[in-house]
Design a protein around this motif. Structure first.
Motif, PDB file in Angstrom:
ATOM      1  N   TYR A 313       0.820  -1.214   0.000  1.00 18.41           N
ATOM      2  CA  TYR A 313       0.000   0.000   0.000  1.00 18.41           C
ATOM      3  C   TYR A 313       0.853   1.263   0.000  1.00 18.41           C
ATOM      4  O   TYR A 313       0.579   2.214  -0.745  1.00 18.41           O
ATOM      5  CB  TYR A 313      -0.930   0.011   1.214  1.00 18.41           C
ATOM      6  CG  TYR A 313      -2.163  -0.844   1.049  1.00 18.41           C
ATOM      7  CD1 TYR A 313      -3.055  -0.620   0.005  1.00 18.41           C
ATOM      8  CD2 TYR A 313      -2.441  -1.869   1.942  1.00 18.41           C
ATOM      9  CE1 TYR A 313      -4.191  -1.406  -0.145  1.00 18.41           C
ATOM     10  CE2 TYR A 313      -3.571  -2.658   1.805  1.00 18.41           C
ATOM     11  CZ  TYR A 313      -4.446  -2.425   0.754  1.00 18.41           C
ATOM     12  OH  TYR A 313      -5.562  -3.199   0.610  1.00 18.41           O
ATOM     13  N   ARG A 314       1.880   1.294   0.841  1.00 20.12           N
ATOM     14  CA  ARG A 314       2.717   2.495   0.885  1.00 20.12           C
ATOM     15  C   ARG A 314       3.413   2.709  -0.464  1.00 20.12           C
ATOM     16  O   ARG A 314       3.499   3.833  -0.967  1.00 20.12           O
ATOM     17  CB  ARG A 314       3.756   2.377   2.007  1.00 20.12           C
ATOM     18  CG  ARG A 314       3.162   2.313   3.423  1.00 20.12           C
ATOM     19  CD  ARG A 314       2.514   3.621   3.825  1.00 20.12           C
ATOM     20  NE  ARG A 314       1.932   3.575   5.156  1.00 20.12           N
ATOM     21  CZ  ARG A 314       2.545   3.984   6.263  1.00 20.12           C
ATOM     22  NH1 ARG A 314       3.776   4.462   6.192  1.00 20.12           N
ATOM     23  NH2 ARG A 314       1.933   3.916   7.427  1.00 20.12           N
ATOM     24  N   ALA A 315       3.918   1.615  -1.047  1.00 26.00           N
ATOM     25  CA  ALA A 315       4.577   1.728  -2.351  1.00 26.00           C
ATOM     26  C   ALA A 315       3.589   2.114  -3.444  1.00 26.00           C
ATOM     27  O   ALA A 315       3.931   2.854  -4.386  1.00 26.00           O
ATOM     28  CB  ALA A 315       5.262   0.407  -2.699  1.00 26.00           C
ATOM     29  N   CYS A 316       2.343   1.636  -3.326  1.00 24.33           N
ATOM     30  CA  CYS A 316       1.320   1.995  -4.315  1.00 24.33           C
ATOM     31  C   CYS A 316       1.036   3.495  -4.306  1.00 24.33           C
ATOM     32  O   CYS A 316       0.770   4.093  -5.359  1.00 24.33           O
ATOM     33  CB  CYS A 316       0.030   1.225  -4.037  1.00 24.33           C
ATOM     34  SG  CYS A 316       0.063  -0.492  -4.588  1.00 24.33           S
ATOM     35  N   ILE A 317       1.067   4.094  -3.126  1.00 25.13           N
ATOM     36  CA  ILE A 317       0.838   5.538  -3.040  1.00 25.13           C
ATOM     37  C   ILE A 317       1.909   6.276  -3.836  1.00 25.13           C
ATOM     38  O   ILE A 317       1.615   7.153  -4.665  1.00 25.13           O
ATOM     39  CB  ILE A 317       0.836   5.998  -1.569  1.00 25.13           C
ATOM     40  CG1 ILE A 317      -0.341   5.382  -0.814  1.00 25.13           C
ATOM     41  CG2 ILE A 317       0.784   7.525  -1.492  1.00 25.13           C
ATOM     42  CD1 ILE A 317      -0.333   5.664   0.678  1.00 25.13           C
ATOM     43  N   VAL A 318       3.169   5.906  -3.599  1.00 24.09           N
ATOM     44  CA  VAL A 318       4.290   6.564  -4.278  1.00 24.09           C
ATOM     45  C   VAL A 318       4.224   6.324  -5.791  1.00 24.09           C
ATOM     46  O   VAL A 318       4.391   7.248  -6.601  1.00 24.09           O
ATOM     47  CB  VAL A 318       5.626   6.060  -3.703  1.00 24.09           C
ATOM     48  CG1 VAL A 318       6.802   6.607  -4.508  1.00 24.09           C
ATOM     49  CG2 VAL A 318       5.752   6.447  -2.233  1.00 24.09           C
ATOM     50  N   LYS A 319       3.956   5.068  -6.180  1.00 21.95           N
ATOM     51  CA  LYS A 319       3.960   4.709  -7.602  1.00 21.95           C
ATOM     52  C   LYS A 319       2.786   5.350  -8.338  1.00 21.95           C
ATOM     53  O   LYS A 319       2.930   5.816  -9.477  1.00 21.95           O
ATOM     54  CB  LYS A 319       3.909   3.188  -7.734  1.00 21.95           C
ATOM     55  CG  LYS A 319       4.313   2.676  -9.107  1.00 21.95           C
ATOM     56  CD  LYS A 319       4.532   1.168  -9.081  1.00 21.95           C
ATOM     57  CE  LYS A 319       5.010   0.686 -10.447  1.00 21.95           C
ATOM     58  NZ  LYS A 319       5.278  -0.779 -10.444  1.00 21.95           N
ATOM     59  N   THR A 367      -7.955   6.079  -7.866  1.00 20.61           N
ATOM     60  CA  THR A 367      -8.327   4.789  -7.282  1.00 20.61           C
ATOM     61  C   THR A 367      -8.089   3.651  -8.268  1.00 20.61           C
ATOM     62  O   THR A 367      -7.542   2.593  -7.910  1.00 20.61           O
ATOM     63  CB  THR A 367      -9.803   4.813  -6.844  1.00 20.61           C
ATOM     64  OG1 THR A 367      -9.997   5.856  -5.884  1.00 20.61           O
ATOM     65  CG2 THR A 367     -10.211   3.482  -6.239  1.00 20.61           C
ATOM     66  N   VAL A 368      -8.494   3.850  -9.513  1.00 20.10           N
ATOM     67  CA  VAL A 368      -8.302   2.807 -10.529  1.00 20.10           C
ATOM     68  C   VAL A 368      -6.818   2.504 -10.706  1.00 20.10           C
ATOM     69  O   VAL A 368      -6.398   1.333 -10.723  1.00 20.10           O
ATOM     70  CB  VAL A 368      -8.932   3.245 -11.872  1.00 20.10           C
ATOM     71  CG1 VAL A 368      -8.513   2.282 -12.992  1.00 20.10           C
ATOM     72  CG2 VAL A 368     -10.446   3.298 -11.759  1.00 20.10           C
ATOM     73  N   ARG A 369      -5.991   3.539 -10.842  1.00 29.01           N
ATOM     74  CA  ARG A 369      -4.555   3.342 -11.041  1.00 29.01           C
ATOM     75  C   ARG A 369      -3.922   2.665  -9.817  1.00 29.01           C
ATOM     76  O   ARG A 369      -3.096   1.760  -9.945  1.00 29.01           O
ATOM     77  CB  ARG A 369      -3.893   4.694 -11.302  1.00 29.01           C
ATOM     78  CG  ARG A 369      -2.417   4.629 -11.695  1.00 29.01           C
ATOM     79  CD  ARG A 369      -2.220   4.122 -13.119  1.00 29.01           C
ATOM     80  NE  ARG A 369      -2.986   4.879 -14.085  1.00 29.01           N
ATOM     81  CZ  ARG A 369      -2.597   6.040 -14.638  1.00 29.01           C
ATOM     82  NH1 ARG A 369      -1.425   6.558 -14.312  1.00 29.01           N
ATOM     83  NH2 ARG A 369      -3.358   6.650 -15.525  1.00 29.01           N
ATOM     84  N   PHE A 370      -4.319   3.116  -8.637  1.00 22.45           N
ATOM     85  CA  PHE A 370      -3.796   2.540  -7.394  1.00 22.45           C
ATOM     86  C   PHE A 370      -4.082   1.046  -7.350  1.00 22.45           C
ATOM     87  O   PHE A 370      -3.195   0.226  -7.059  1.00 22.45           O
ATOM     88  CB  PHE A 370      -4.455   3.247  -6.200  1.00 22.45           C
ATOM     89  CG  PHE A 370      -3.934   2.845  -4.850  1.00 22.45           C
ATOM     90  CD1 PHE A 370      -3.094   3.683  -4.134  1.00 22.45           C
ATOM     91  CD2 PHE A 370      -4.290   1.631  -4.257  1.00 22.45           C
ATOM     92  CE1 PHE A 370      -2.619   3.329  -2.875  1.00 22.45           C
ATOM     93  CE2 PHE A 370      -3.822   1.262  -3.011  1.00 22.45           C
ATOM     94  CZ  PHE A 370      -2.980   2.112  -2.317  1.00 22.45           C
TER      95      PHE A 370
END
Length: 516
Positions: A313-319, A367-370
């Motif tokens: 989740y944390r990496a998804c925020i950054v990416k 949201t979709v990209r995340f």
């Protein structure tokens, strides 16, 4: 203002002449006058240890010398008082029931002092006498060397008026009039006090009876919990705990303030707990104590508590932010999480993009990209596959053997269930409250729903963010914190404690030591 009418009324109550009574600005001022009248640098006073802290201060202000006799347990040490006297001892001082322990001296024990030291003043502060099993005032006033101090602040409930008095032989009281101001009490306070004394005896009696019932019930509770209490006859209990400081902080987060004594090594293991004399507040007190010492269930946040999401989740925020042209770092994410109001990662990502890039593609697109990054697309595994378990499955199994367990998370339900199933934890969590079930933390609604579903009211909540702590406090749960995956564990602990966490550990399984 003239206190003569009130002094006459009080004198009649105790069967003495009006010149045997002096009204003062609270019993505190009476104690101050007695110390200044009967003590100086050449005289000493024998006092119990511990005792009312202001009495000690008044002795010091009068430059008297204090001789302490230990009275932390057991009956009043009358013989030890007499043995502690020195040639310069001018006063034997007793607070009964004692503050802060609540223990009381009997009439016979005080008689030992009065008769054993007939040329020495015996000061008896009876501020809490109404709550005790016996009121020794009338009998004490038969001794020529005793001064009794009383107040209308406690059982009469008139603390704001600041009215107390000293009563004793006229020759003992006369010097006290010279050691105070001419008008220590306002005319309004005098009139209100006299009116209440004349009209509210029944209300006072009912209040005292309520306090005594609360005292008995709370003594039984502490006895069942295995904590040592003094035999209090006051409107408070003095209780010893293995970690009094932590108990105090925990009760404070549950809405109950108690008195601690960290500055005194002899009392550092103890708390003074006041009895409220009110049904609603007494229930709050009992509930807080039972939540702390008899929790019915343990609630867990998921991410950062049992699930290491530093690479998901944390990496998804950054990416996700990077994919929209925003340079968001892991440190930015950590700061946002610790600031609070960041329980939903989708919303947080959109906010960080807007703050860094000055524009936003909108929450739906974010949201979709995340979710594409988290779940994977085109046959590529998502970052969710990198998640690992914090702590051990065995620890969760052992804890479930003692308590019902629940997850309260901002994750979508399917992702929460997927994690639990992956690590074989699904059978051990009785309830899972997820994103679909209500507003995100710090709103307490998800915690309350978990408690309602479990059918419990006393719970501990383990979380890793200030949102978890704030939600727990608002729901009446005991808030505990962990720093398992924090980039800066020290800073995170400071933030969690500031938010109200009563305990912070490096990993949730350390809670076993707290439960013990």
């Amino acid at each position: 203002p003239d206190a003569a009418d009130l002094e006459s009324r009080l004198a009649a109550d105790w069967g003495v002449s009006p010149d045997s009574v002096v009204v003062t600005a609270g019993a505190d001022e009476a104690l101050d006058r007695i110390c200044r009248a009967y003590l100086d640098e050449s005289r000493s006073i024998v006092l119990p240890r511990p005792t009312f802290v202001m009495l000690e201060k008044y002795v010091d202000l009068a430059r008297g010398r204090r001789i302490a006799v230990d009275w932390r347990r057991g009956s009043f040490p009358a013989r030890a008082f007499l043995e502690a006297m020195k040639p310069d001892t001018a006063v034997l001082g007793i607070v009964t029931p004692n503050n802060p322990t609540g223990m009381a001296a009997t009439i016979e024990e005080i008689r030992i002092l009065a008769e054993g030291a007939p040329d020495t003043l015996v000061l008896c502060d009876l501020a809490y006498a109404e709550y005790a099993g016996e009121d020794p005032t009338k009998e004490l006033l038969t001794f020529p060397n005793v001064i009794v101090t009383r107040t209308v602040s406690k059982a009469w409930g008139l603390a704001g008026l600041r009215i107390g008095y000293a009563v004793g032989a006229p020759e003992l009281i006369a010097p006290l009039r010279a050691y105070g101001g001419p008008y220590p009490v306002s005319s309004i306070s005098l009139r209100v006090a006299q009116y209440v004394l004349e009209t509210s005896a029944a209300r006072k009696t009912a209040s005292v009876a309520r306090i005594r019932r609360e005292r008995s019930e709370l003594l039984r509770l502490f006895d069942r919990l295995g904590f040592e209490t003094c035999a209090s006859e006051a409107n408070f209990l003095f209780v010893r705990f293995p970690d009094a400081g932590r108990v105090r902080e925990s009760l404070l987060q549950l809405g109950v303030a108690v008195r601690a004594f960290p500055e005194d090594p002899a009392l550092a293991d103890s708390l003074r707990i006041t009895l409220p004399g009110d049904a609603e507040n007494f229930e709050t007190l009992k509930s807080a104590l039972r939540t702390l010492f008899e929790p019915e269930a343990i609630l867990f946040d998921m991410d950062g508590v049992i699930a290491d999401v530093s690479r998901s989740y944390r990496a998804c925020i950054v990416k996700t932010a990077s994919s929209f042209g925003a340079d968001v770092t892991p440190a930015d994410v950590e700061r946002a999480k610790q600031a609070g109001g960041a329980n939903c990662d989708w919303t947080l990502t959109e906010r960080l993009i807007r703050e860094c890039a000055g524009t936003s593609p909108g929450l739906d697109a974010v949201t979709v990209r995340f979710q594409e990054f988290y779940r994977g697309t085109g046959g590529e595994p998502g970052l969710g596959e990198t998640e690992s378990l914090i702590g051990s499955r065995e620890s969760i199994v052992a804890l479930r053997a003692r308590f019902p367990l629940a997850i309260v998370t901002g994750r979508p339900r399917d992702e929460a269930r997927s994690f639990l199933e992956k690590f074989g934890l699904d059978p051990f969590f009785d309830v899972v409250i997820a994103r679909e079930d209500g507003p995100p933390k710090p709103d307490p609604a998800p915690l309350r729903l978990a408690m309602e579903t479990l059918g419990v009211s006393r719970v501990w909540m383990i979380g890793d963010t200030v949102d978890d702590v704030r939600a727990a406090r608002a729901a009446g749960a005991l808030p505990l914190g962990v720093t398992s995956t924090a980039a800066d564990a020290t800073a995170t602990e400071v933030n969690l404690r500031r938010a109200g966490a009563t305990w912070v550990g490096s990993v949730w399984s350390e809670i076993e030591g707290v439960l013990s």
